[in-house]
Design a protein around this motif. Structure first.
Motif, mmCIF file in Angstrom:
data_model
loop_
_atom_site.group_PDB
_atom_site.id
_atom_site.type_symbol
_atom_site.label_atom_id
_atom_site.label_comp_id
_atom_site.label_asym_id
_atom_site.label_seq_id
_atom_site.Cartn_x
_atom_site.Cartn_y
_atom_site.Cartn_z
ATOM 1 N N SER A 359 33.650 39.551 36.097
ATOM 2 C CA SER A 359 34.136 38.263 35.633
ATOM 3 C C SER A 359 35.108 37.662 36.641
ATOM 4 C CB SER A 359 34.836 38.446 34.287
ATOM 5 O OG SER A 359 35.672 37.341 33.994
ATOM 6 N N PHE A 360 35.172 36.329 36.686
ATOM 7 C CA PHE A 360 36.132 35.631 37.530
ATOM 8 C C PHE A 360 37.576 35.988 37.161
ATOM 9 C CE2 PHE A 360 32.857 32.621 38.973
ATOM 10 C CZ PHE A 360 33.274 32.393 40.271
ATOM 11 N N PHE A 361 37.809 36.437 35.913
ATOM 12 C CA PHE A 361 39.173 36.686 35.449
ATOM 13 C C PHE A 361 39.548 38.167 35.517
ATOM 14 C CE2 PHE A 361 38.243 32.668 33.004
ATOM 15 C CZ PHE A 361 38.987 31.869 33.859
ATOM 16 N N THR A 362 39.023 38.871 36.511
ATOM 17 C CA THR A 362 39.399 40.260 36.761
ATOM 18 C C THR A 362 39.917 40.375 38.190
ATOM 19 O OG1 THR A 362 37.131 40.783 37.446
ATOM 20 C CG2 THR A 362 37.715 41.211 35.139
ATOM 21 N N SER A 363 40.728 41.416 38.440
ATOM 22 C CA SER A 363 41.281 41.598 39.783
ATOM 23 C C SER A 363 40.201 42.104 40.740
ATOM 24 C CB SER A 363 42.456 42.579 39.741
ATOM 25 O OG SER A 363 41.998 43.919 39.767
ATOM 26 N N ASP A 364 40.551 42.171 42.024
ATOM 27 C CA ASP A 364 39.567 42.491 43.058
ATOM 28 C C ASP A 364 39.632 43.922 43.565
ATOM 29 O OD1 ASP A 364 38.283 40.001 43.154
ATOM 30 O OD2 ASP A 364 39.909 39.147 44.351
ATOM 31 N N LEU A 365 40.267 44.839 42.827
ATOM 32 C CA LEU A 365 40.307 46.227 43.274
ATOM 33 C C LEU A 365 38.900 46.814 43.334
ATOM 34 C CD1 LEU A 365 41.815 48.752 44.114
ATOM 35 C CD2 LEU A 365 42.184 49.282 41.690
ATOM 36 N N ALA A 366 38.102 46.596 42.288
ATOM 37 C CA ALA A 366 36.728 47.103 42.293
ATOM 38 C C ALA A 366 35.917 46.462 43.415
ATOM 39 C CB ALA A 366 36.062 46.857 40.941
ATOM 40 N N SER A 367 36.189 45.194 43.715
ATOM 41 C CA SER A 367 35.483 44.513 44.808
ATOM 42 C C SER A 367 35.788 45.180 46.138
ATOM 43 C CB SER A 367 35.896 43.039 44.864
ATOM 44 O OG SER A 367 35.561 42.377 43.675
ATOM 45 N N ALA A 368 37.045 45.609 46.303
ATOM 46 C CA ALA A 368 37.420 46.287 47.542
ATOM 47 C C ALA A 368 36.704 47.632 47.664
ATOM 48 C CB ALA A 368 38.945 46.492 47.575
ATOM 49 N N VAL A 369 36.596 48.353 46.534
ATOM 50 C CA VAL A 369 35.866 49.620 46.524
ATOM 51 C C VAL A 369 34.398 49.376 46.882
ATOM 52 C CG1 VAL A 369 35.076 51.531 45.072
ATOM 53 C CG2 VAL A 369 37.425 50.684 44.850
ATOM 54 N N ALA A 370 33.822 48.326 46.311
ATOM 55 C CA ALA A 370 32.413 48.009 46.560
ATOM 56 C C ALA A 370 32.194 47.603 48.022
ATOM 57 C CB ALA A 370 31.962 46.894 45.628
ATOM 58 N N ARG A 371 33.101 46.799 48.537
ATOM 59 C CA ARG A 371 32.950 46.283 49.911
ATOM 60 C C ARG A 371 32.914 47.418 50.921
ATOM 61 N NH1 ARG A 371 36.280 42.566 49.274
ATOM 62 N NH2 ARG A 371 38.170 43.675 49.910
ATOM 63 N N LYS A 372 33.717 48.456 50.675
ATOM 64 C CA LYS A 372 33.745 49.597 51.586
ATOM 65 C C LYS A 372 32.373 50.250 51.700
ATOM 66 C CE LYS A 372 35.846 54.144 52.212
ATOM 67 N NZ LYS A 372 36.697 55.195 51.613
ATOM 68 N N GLU A 373 31.578 50.206 50.613
ATOM 69 C CA GLU A 373 30.250 50.822 50.599
ATOM 70 C C GLU A 373 29.137 49.812 50.901
ATOM 71 O OE1 GLU A 373 29.581 54.006 50.241
ATOM 72 O OE2 GLU A 373 31.693 54.571 49.977
ATOM 73 N N GLY A 374 29.536 48.597 51.324
ATOM 74 C CA GLY A 374 28.540 47.590 51.665
ATOM 75 C C GLY A 374 27.883 46.957 50.456
ATOM 76 N N ILE A 375 28.558 46.991 49.324
ATOM 77 C CA ILE A 375 28.001 46.436 48.086
ATOM 78 C C ILE A 375 28.553 45.031 47.863
ATOM 79 C CG2 ILE A 375 27.992 46.681 45.565
ATOM 80 C CD1 ILE A 375 28.006 49.695 46.016
ATOM 81 N N LYS A 376 27.681 44.112 47.563
ATOM 82 C CA LYS A 376 28.052 42.717 47.354
ATOM 83 C C LYS A 376 28.678 42.530 45.973
ATOM 84 C CE LYS A 376 25.977 38.072 47.241
ATOM 85 N NZ LYS A 376 24.692 37.327 47.345
ATOM 86 N N THR A 377 29.713 41.673 45.898
ATOM 87 C CA THR A 377 30.327 41.326 44.613
ATOM 88 C C THR A 377 29.921 39.912 44.213
ATOM 89 O OG1 THR A 377 32.259 42.746 44.930
ATOM 90 C CG2 THR A 377 32.494 40.937 43.381
#
Length: 579
Positions: A359-377
């Protein structure tokens, strides 16, 4: 202005008189006769409105309250909407569930008998059912949709009816609009008839269900664990305390955990949760202090807070200091994504093409975890409810879906998940705890290492509640004003971007550039500051009120929390100044 006020007074008086002259149950008749003039306006100035994923409001007498006549009107419109899809849709029927309160069960029975009276088959649960099970039942029974009733059971408490589509997902905006048009044919539910229970059962329009669906659901959840070996070896060592509102919904979650190897599960009931006004307030009502004391007595590794109505979960973990820390939904999601990716890598799997939906109303910690593995958010609006929801993406088949979560504690994982399921979420959280425990580590330590690697994210959520017609006008004014005249500096940070989901625009404020958003209209706003910190707002119609979301990011915990406090202070002052 006077003409509008006179017209409103005339509408209120006409509706009030209809109810005065109708045959009402004794408890509603008594409440109606005791209303004061100011209360009459709030009870009758409008019909209770459909929201993105159902209808919710204060329990009581009147057209602007949740009661048996509101449910009759909704189900009368629903019957027509279903029959508009053809004869087969009516025969496929509707699955109907309810929570553990007696009033909720009564609403479910009313719904079933209205639908049966208008040639729509109903599958009515014999026992209370959480949202995940009801959603599964829709798919398992090949039903045309579903209803889930929840209620505080007393005047001034809140009740709700969540509507599900044929995929077991909360209905989308288009279906809601179609249903609203059908509902307009009936001014209220006062004269909508019911079929007799015996006749409905005899004609096959009312079918009682429960045990068969529960067994099939448990078998379906068996596919969720990533490492059954860890669960069987370490499951008994993971001590779990969970809190829930009543007796009814406890069995399925506990049975699922036991079935997965987690045998040290203790349940605490908190009846106050049955009066929660909204999904967000549900978790705020938890008596975490009492839960912490109970958890300390059993040396629990975690506390699970289960919201059966929306199939959402909150998590509190034991820290290195022996205290208990309530995690934000974003922190829980980041931890679980971190665990799932580690398991995938350990087993030689590939994360290529994977997608994180949030959701747009959540922080980006999970996005940072995903980005490290090359996963798109991909950020979407509406969570697992309606609109441009996570659930819509989950079943679209257009993405190699990996993981999704929202700001309310909704969660889904896998490539073909229909929507949020807190019971599946609980199993994976318990498995994650067992995995790290087997390696002499705690969830608290894993979270600290994620922050050390990706920076510190802090977030908060505040619910501002107003009352009656004036409250709705305040909410409308605030949302309209903010989209045109919000602060350009918040918490000492420049506001650089505005996502106006109402106008479907992404506005780069410094450049004055307006970009189109390719998503359905959603009644919400999000402002992003120069360093990535942010705040967002969305109205809640049931109260009425506004939900305020805030987030910050910094290299250390103290700076992040100070930023969040400054943003919170400025935004709240701005909103207060507007009124």
């Amino acid at each position: 202005m006077h003409a509008i006020a006179d017209q409103l007074e005339e509408i209120v008086q006409r509706r009030y008189n209809r109810w005065k002259n109708a045959e009402l149950p004794a408890y509603l008749s008594k409440e109606l006769n005791e209303l004061k003039s100011a209360e009459i306006i709030d009870r009758f100035y409008q019909d209770l409105q459909l929201e993105d994923h159902g209808i919710y409001g204060i329990t009581g007498v009147g057209t602007n309250r949740m009661n048996i006549f509101t449910i009759r009107r909704v189900c009368r419109g629903l019957a027509e909407e279903i029959k508009s899809r053809g004869f087969a849709a009516g025969q496929r029927g509707i699955a109907i569930g309810y929570d553990s309160t007696s009033f909720s069960k009564g609403l479910a029975e009313q719904a079933a008998l209205v639908l049966a009276n208008h040639e729509v088959k109903c599958y009515l649960f014999r026992q209370p059912s959480p949202a995940g099970e009801l959603a599964f039942a829709v798919r398992y029974l090949h039903a045309a949709g579903g209803l889930l009733m929840s209620s505080g059971g007393e005047a001034s408490s809140y009740s709700g009816c969540t509507l599900y589509d044929e995929h077991g997902m909360p209905v989308e905006t288009e279906t809601n609009l179609r249903l609203a048009r059908y509902m307009e044919q009936w001014e209220d539910g006062l004269h909508i008839g019911l079929m007799n229970v015996e006749e409905a059962a005899r004609t096959g329009r009312l079918v009682f269900t429960g045990e068969e669906v529960a067994s099939a659901y448990l078998e379906d959840v068996d596919r969720i664990p990533v490492s059954r070996e860890i669960n069987q070896i370490m499951g008994a060592s993971v001590r779990i305390l969970y809190i829930q509102p009543g007796q009814g919904e406890a069995g399925l979650l506990r049975s699922t955990l036991l079935r997965s190897g987690f045998t040290s599960v203790h349940v605490v009931q908190d009846p106050r949760l049955q009066s929660a006004k909204s999904s967000s307030q549900y978790f705020e009502l938890y008596d975490w202090r009492l839960a912490n004391e109970a958890a300390a007595e059993m040396n629990a590794d975690m506390i699970l807070a289960f919201n059966p109505q929306y199939s959402e979960l909150a998590l509190s973990i034991k820290t290195e200091m022996g205290k208990y820390l309530v995690l934000s939904h974003s922190e829980t999601a980041a931890l679980l994504l971190h665990y799932l990716l580690r398991q995938k890598n350990n087993r030689g799997g590939s994360t290529a093409g994977g997608v994180l939906l949030k959701s747009f109303f959540t922080s980006d910690l999970a996005s940072a975890v995903a980005r490290k593995e090359g996963i798109k958010t991909i950020n979407v609006t509406g969570g697992f409810g309606g609109g441009a929801s996570l659930g819509k993406f989950c079943r679209s088949g257009n993405l190699p879906f990996l993981f999704g979560y929202d700001e309310d504690g909704g969660f889904a994982v896998g490539g073909s998940i229909a929507g949020s399921d807190a019971i599946q979420y609980a199993v994976l959280i318990a498995e994650m705890s067992a995995y790290f425990k087997s390696r002499g580590r705690t969830l608290g330590k894993e979270l600290l290492e994620l922050y050390a690697e990706h920076g510190w994210f802090a977030d908060d959520r505040i619910e501002l509640t107003y009352r009656g017609l004036e409250g709705r006008q305040r909410v409308s004014f605030i949302m309209g004003r903010l989209s045109k005249d919000a602060l350009r500096v918040v918490g000492g940070l420049k506001v650089e971007q505005l996502y106006d989901f109402r106008a479907r625009e992404h506005i780069q404020l410094a450049k004055g550039k307006h970009l189109a958003l390719d998503m359905p209209r959603y009644d919400a706003l999000k402002f992003i500051m120069e360093d990535g910190s942010w705040y967002g707002l969305r109205p809640v119609s049931a109260q009425p009120g506004i939900q305020l979301f805030l987030g910050s990011h910094a290299s250390d915990s103290l700076t992040s929390r100070r930023k969040l406090a400054a943003i919170r202070s400025d935004v709240l002052f701005m909103l207060e100044s507007m009124l």
